[in-house]
Design a protein around this motif. Structure first.
Motif, PDB file in Angstrom:
ATOM      1  N   VAL A  12      19.859  76.659  73.595  1.00  0.00           N
ATOM      2  CA  VAL A  12      20.878  75.614  73.448  1.00  0.00           C
ATOM      3  C   VAL A  12      22.208  76.177  73.929  1.00  0.00           C
ATOM      4  O   VAL A  12      22.740  77.129  73.358  1.00  0.00           O
ATOM      5  N   MET A  13      22.737  75.593  74.989  1.00  0.00           N
ATOM      6  CA  MET A  13      24.010  76.060  75.554  1.00  0.00           C
ATOM      7  C   MET A  13      25.148  75.215  74.996  1.00  0.00           C
ATOM      8  O   MET A  13      25.634  74.285  75.638  1.00  0.00           O
ATOM      9  N   ALA A  14      25.590  75.592  73.779  1.00  0.00           N
ATOM     10  CA  ALA A  14      26.711  74.872  73.168  1.00  0.00           C
ATOM     11  C   ALA A  14      28.048  75.500  73.545  1.00  0.00           C
ATOM     12  O   ALA A  14      29.096  74.919  73.266  1.00  0.00           O
ATOM     13  N   ALA A  15      28.033  76.667  74.166  1.00  0.00           N
ATOM     14  CA  ALA A  15      29.293  77.335  74.510  1.00  0.00           C
ATOM     15  C   ALA A  15      30.033  76.581  75.606  1.00  0.00           C
ATOM     16  O   ALA A  15      29.418  75.968  76.481  1.00  0.00           O
ATOM     17  N   ALA A  16      31.346  76.632  75.530  1.00  0.00           N
ATOM     18  CA  ALA A  16      32.198  76.145  76.613  1.00  0.00           C
ATOM     19  C   ALA A  16      32.396  77.316  77.568  1.00  0.00           C
ATOM     20  O   ALA A  16      33.115  78.272  77.260  1.00  0.00           O
ATOM     21  N   ALA A  64      33.723  78.953  80.924  1.00  0.00           N
ATOM     22  CA  ALA A  64      34.775  78.702  81.923  1.00  0.00           C
ATOM     23  C   ALA A  64      34.125  78.489  83.282  1.00  0.00           C
ATOM     24  O   ALA A  64      33.268  79.268  83.695  1.00  0.00           O
ATOM     25  N   ASP A  65      34.510  77.424  83.964  1.00  0.00           N
ATOM     26  CA  ASP A  65      33.958  77.151  85.284  1.00  0.00           C
ATOM     27  C   ASP A  65      34.490  78.135  86.322  1.00  0.00           C
ATOM     28  O   ASP A  65      33.829  78.410  87.315  1.00  0.00           O
ATOM     29  N   PHE A  66      35.710  78.629  86.059  1.00  0.00           N
ATOM     30  CA  PHE A  66      36.368  79.516  87.023  1.00  0.00           C
ATOM     31  C   PHE A  66      36.894  80.756  86.310  1.00  0.00           C
ATOM     32  O   PHE A  66      37.178  80.712  85.107  1.00  0.00           O
ATOM     33  N   ASN A 105      32.524  80.622  88.481  1.00  0.00           N
ATOM     34  CA  ASN A 105      31.547  81.334  87.652  1.00  0.00           C
ATOM     35  C   ASN A 105      30.147  80.771  87.892  1.00  0.00           C
ATOM     36  O   ASN A 105      30.005  79.595  88.255  1.00  0.00           O
ATOM     37  N   PRO A 106      29.123  81.577  87.649  1.00  0.00           N
ATOM     38  CA  PRO A 106      27.754  81.045  87.738  1.00  0.00           C
ATOM     39  C   PRO A 106      27.530  80.004  86.653  1.00  0.00           C
ATOM     40  O   PRO A 106      28.102  80.091  85.565  1.00  0.00           O
ATOM     41  N   ASP A 107      26.710  79.002  86.953  1.00  0.00           N
ATOM     42  CA  ASP A 107      26.347  77.973  85.972  1.00  0.00           C
ATOM     43  C   ASP A 107      25.078  78.449  85.256  1.00  0.00           C
ATOM     44  O   ASP A 107      23.982  78.416  85.817  1.00  0.00           O
ATOM     45  N   ILE A 108      25.254  78.894  84.020  1.00  0.00           N
ATOM     46  CA  ILE A 108      24.157  79.531  83.284  1.00  0.00           C
ATOM     47  C   ILE A 108      23.074  78.520  82.935  1.00  0.00           C
ATOM     48  O   ILE A 108      21.876  78.791  83.069  1.00  0.00           O
ATOM     49  N   LEU A 109      23.485  77.340  82.509  1.00  0.00           N
ATOM     50  CA  LEU A 109      22.526  76.295  82.145  1.00  0.00           C
ATOM     51  C   LEU A 109      21.674  75.894  83.354  1.00  0.00           C
ATOM     52  O   LEU A 109      20.452  75.793  83.265  1.00  0.00           O
ATOM     53  N   ALA A 110      22.336  75.705  84.486  1.00  0.00           N
ATOM     54  CA  ALA A 110      21.591  75.346  85.703  1.00  0.00           C
ATOM     55  C   ALA A 110      20.648  76.472  86.098  1.00  0.00           C
ATOM     56  O   ALA A 110      19.524  76.221  86.562  1.00  0.00           O
ATOM     57  N   GLY A 120      21.529  71.256  76.859  1.00  0.00           N
ATOM     58  CA  GLY A 120      22.892  71.443  77.339  1.00  0.00           C
ATOM     59  C   GLY A 120      23.856  70.584  76.551  1.00  0.00           C
ATOM     60  O   GLY A 120      23.458  69.656  75.830  1.00  0.00           O
ATOM     61  N   PHE A 121      25.129  70.895  76.664  1.00  0.00           N
ATOM     62  CA  PHE A 121      26.194  70.089  76.105  1.00  0.00           C
ATOM     63  C   PHE A 121      27.076  69.618  77.251  1.00  0.00           C
ATOM     64  O   PHE A 121      27.153  70.271  78.290  1.00  0.00           O
ATOM     65  N   ALA A 122      27.751  68.517  77.060  1.00  0.00           N
ATOM     66  CA  ALA A 122      28.701  68.063  78.071  1.00  0.00           C
ATOM     67  C   ALA A 122      29.850  67.356  77.386  1.00  0.00           C
ATOM     68  O   ALA A 122      29.640  66.593  76.442  1.00  0.00           O
ATOM     69  N   ALA A 123      31.031  67.664  77.828  1.00  0.00           N
ATOM     70  CA  ALA A 123      32.218  66.950  77.359  1.00  0.00           C
ATOM     71  C   ALA A 123      32.704  66.110  78.525  1.00  0.00           C
ATOM     72  O   ALA A 123      32.954  66.634  79.605  1.00  0.00           O
ATOM     73  N   ALA A 135      23.656  62.223  85.144  1.00  0.00           N
ATOM     74  CA  ALA A 135      23.646  63.008  86.388  1.00  0.00           C
ATOM     75  C   ALA A 135      23.585  64.501  86.064  1.00  0.00           C
ATOM     76  O   ALA A 135      22.875  65.265  86.720  1.00  0.00           O
ATOM     77  N   LYS A 136      24.311  64.901  85.021  1.00  0.00           N
ATOM     78  CA  LYS A 136      24.343  66.315  84.636  1.00  0.00           C
ATOM     79  C   LYS A 136      22.983  66.757  84.092  1.00  0.00           C
ATOM     80  O   LYS A 136      22.507  67.849  84.400  1.00  0.00           O
ATOM     81  N   LEU A 137      22.358  65.909  83.297  1.00  0.00           N
ATOM     82  CA  LEU A 137      21.022  66.211  82.746  1.00  0.00           C
ATOM     83  C   LEU A 137      20.039  66.490  83.880  1.00  0.00           C
ATOM     84  O   LEU A 137      19.280  67.467  83.845  1.00  0.00           O
ATOM     85  N   ARG A 148      20.793  67.182  87.147  1.00  0.00           N
ATOM     86  CA  ARG A 148      21.231  68.273  88.020  1.00  0.00           C
ATOM     87  C   ARG A 148      20.901  69.626  87.418  1.00  0.00           C
ATOM     88  O   ARG A 148      20.514  70.552  88.111  1.00  0.00           O
ATOM     89  N   LYS A 149      21.067  69.738  86.090  1.00  0.00           N
ATOM     90  CA  LYS A 149      20.862  71.032  85.437  1.00  0.00           C
ATOM     91  C   LYS A 149      19.439  71.187  84.898  1.00  0.00           C
ATOM     92  O   LYS A 149      19.135  72.178  84.243  1.00  0.00           O
ATOM     93  N   ARG A 150      18.591  70.192  85.137  1.00  0.00           N
ATOM     94  CA  ARG A 150      17.176  70.253  84.751  1.00  0.00           C
ATOM     95  C   ARG A 150      17.004  70.597  83.284  1.00  0.00           C
ATOM     96  O   ARG A 150      16.137  71.413  82.928  1.00  0.00           O
TER      97      ARG A 150
HETATM   98  N1  CTP Z   1      27.631  75.621  81.486  1.00  0.00           N
HETATM   99  C1  CTP Z   1      27.061  76.826  81.868  1.00  0.00           C
HETATM  100  N2  CTP Z   1      27.702  77.604  82.784  1.00  0.00           N
HETATM  101  C2  CTP Z   1      28.858  77.218  83.345  1.00  0.00           C
HETATM  102  C3  CTP Z   1      29.442  75.978  82.968  1.00  0.00           C
HETATM  103  C4  CTP Z   1      28.802  75.206  82.032  1.00  0.00           C
HETATM  104  O1  CTP Z   1      26.005  77.175  81.371  1.00  0.00           O
HETATM  105  N3  CTP Z   1      29.438  77.997  84.251  1.00  0.00           N
HETATM  106  C5  CTP Z   1      26.912  74.783  80.513  1.00  0.00           C
HETATM  107  C6  CTP Z   1      27.662  74.512  79.230  1.00  0.00           C
HETATM  108  O2  CTP Z   1      27.354  75.483  78.242  1.00  0.00           O
HETATM  109  C7  CTP Z   1      27.139  73.143  78.831  1.00  0.00           C
HETATM  110  C8  CTP Z   1      26.793  72.485  80.161  1.00  0.00           C
HETATM  111  O3  CTP Z   1      26.703  73.543  81.115  1.00  0.00           O
HETATM  112  O4  CTP Z   1      25.937  73.241  78.104  1.00  0.00           O
HETATM  113  C9  CTP Z   1      27.715  71.447  80.655  1.00  0.00           C
HETATM  114  O5  CTP Z   1      28.995  71.943  80.804  1.00  0.00           O
HETATM  115  P1  CTP Z   1      30.116  71.034  81.482  1.00  0.00           P
HETATM  116  O6  CTP Z   1      31.378  71.799  81.552  1.00  0.00           O
HETATM  117  O7  CTP Z   1      30.130  69.701  80.808  1.00  0.00           O
HETATM  118  O8  CTP Z   1      29.478  70.803  82.933  1.00  0.00           O
HETATM  119  P2  CTP Z   1      29.867  71.327  84.347  1.00  0.00           P
HETATM  120  O9  CTP Z   1      28.601  71.391  85.129  1.00  0.00           O
HETATM  121  O10 CTP Z   1      30.667  72.574  84.275  1.00  0.00           O
HETATM  122  O11 CTP Z   1      30.693  70.145  84.981  1.00  0.00           O
HETATM  123  P3  CTP Z   1      32.248  69.687  84.790  1.00  0.00           P
HETATM  124  O12 CTP Z   1      32.949  70.718  83.943  1.00  0.00           O
HETATM  125  O13 CTP Z   1      32.771  69.620  86.178  1.00  0.00           O
HETATM  126  O14 CTP Z   1      32.159  68.338  84.135  1.00  0.00           O
END
Ligand code: CTP
Ligand code: CA
Length: 245
Positions: free
Chosen positions: A96-100, A102-104, A129-134, A170-173, A184-186, A188-190
């Motif tokens: 469960v990826m509840a952490a926020a 940082a995208d950058f 940053n790498p997208d861990i959930l994806a 995953g979580f999304a705000a 779309a996020k569900l 895309r991130k499978r």
């Molecule tokens: N997440 C992750 N790695 C990242 C960014 C996000 O694993 N680099 C995970 C978060 O833990 C969360 C999910 O992806 O479970 C959705 O995060 P969110 O910020 O909503 O999605 P993004 O794909 O980053 O899209 P955006 O911020 O542009 O809406």
């Protein structure tokens, strides 16, 4: 045995929960961060342990006491969180990826404290940053090669299996087009479940309550009304347990 009215429906299951918000260092004393308190992730870890799971909690910069029954791994940056989550997820049934996350991050980390100078400050250059959930979803898809199962199937995976976690959450705000962006996020991130929060409009960070829509791969969305974060956590574990069964 039932603990505080909860079923032991996660007994024997290994779950990994990430919580909090990452900090991306700019220099030895400064970072880029976010407002995540970690309360929702900690509620998920606590309730999973109460339902019998073996819980690894990867906590990024959370100022809360360790939840009873969970193994806590403390991290700071997205890179550290990625390492810890991927290491723990190899043996996990559920992540469960509840952490926020940082995208950058700052493209360069200064070794010495950045000093004020007389001129204009330098702009901060960012790197992605790498997208861990994806990555978790992609690894599972690649690891399950040959099985042909859809991303939403909880089929071949299991503890120690190469196919990866059976259930990825995953979580999304989102601030706008909440359901469309979430769907779309569900995809895309499978992931199997995506917990979508609407943010903004006076909804505060660090509050004990939360409301969300849980999007379900191949199923109907589940609305969880405003209530304690433990209630949302239990609603997520109900859906997870159903997919594991
Ligand atoms: N997440 C992750 N790695 C990242 C960014 C996000 O694993 N680099 C995970 C978060 O833990 C969360 C999910 O992806 O479970 C959705 O995060 P969110 O910020 O909503 O999605 P993004 O794909 O980053 O899209 P955006 O911020 O542009 O809406
Ligand atoms: Ca993001």
């Amino acid at each position: 045995r039932v603990l505080r009215g909860r079923p032991l429906d996660l007994a024997g299951r290994r779950v990994v929960v990430s919580a909090g918000g990452t900090r991306e260092a700019l220099d030895p004393v400064r970072y880029l961060g976010n407002r995540s308190s970690g309360l929702q992730g900690y509620a998920l870890a606590r309730t999973a342990a109460a339902r019998g799971a073996e819980v690894t909690l990867v906590a990024a910069n959370v100022a809360l006491p360790d939840p009873a029954g969970a193994t806590v791994v403390r991290v700071e940056s997205a890179a550290e969180l990625r390492e810890a989550v991927l290491a723990a997820s190899g043996e996990a049934d559920v992540v469960v990826m509840a952490a926020a996350v940082a995208d950058f991050r700052p493209a360069a980390r200064h070794d010495a404290k950045i000093k004020k100078s007389d001129g204009e400050p330098e702009p901060i250059r960012l790197a992605k940053n790498p997208d861990i959930l994806a990555e978790l979803g992609e690894r599972r898809r690649a690891g399950a090669s040959g099985s042909g199962g859809p991303a939403g199937s909880a089929g071949a995976a299991g503890p120690g299996g190469s196919a990866g976690p059976a259930v990825i959450v995953g979580f999304a705000a989102e601030t706008h087009d909440v359901l469309a962006n979430g769907q779309a996020k569900l995809a895309r991130k499978r992931c199997d479940l995506l917990v979508v929060n609407q943010v903004g409009e006076g909804r505060a960070f660090g509050t004990p309550d939360n409301a969300a829509t849980v999007l379900v791969a191949g199923g109907e969305p589940v609305e969880v009304p405003l209530g304690p974060k433990e209630d949302l956590a239990d609603a997520v574990w109900d859906l997870v347990a159903a997919r594991l069964a």
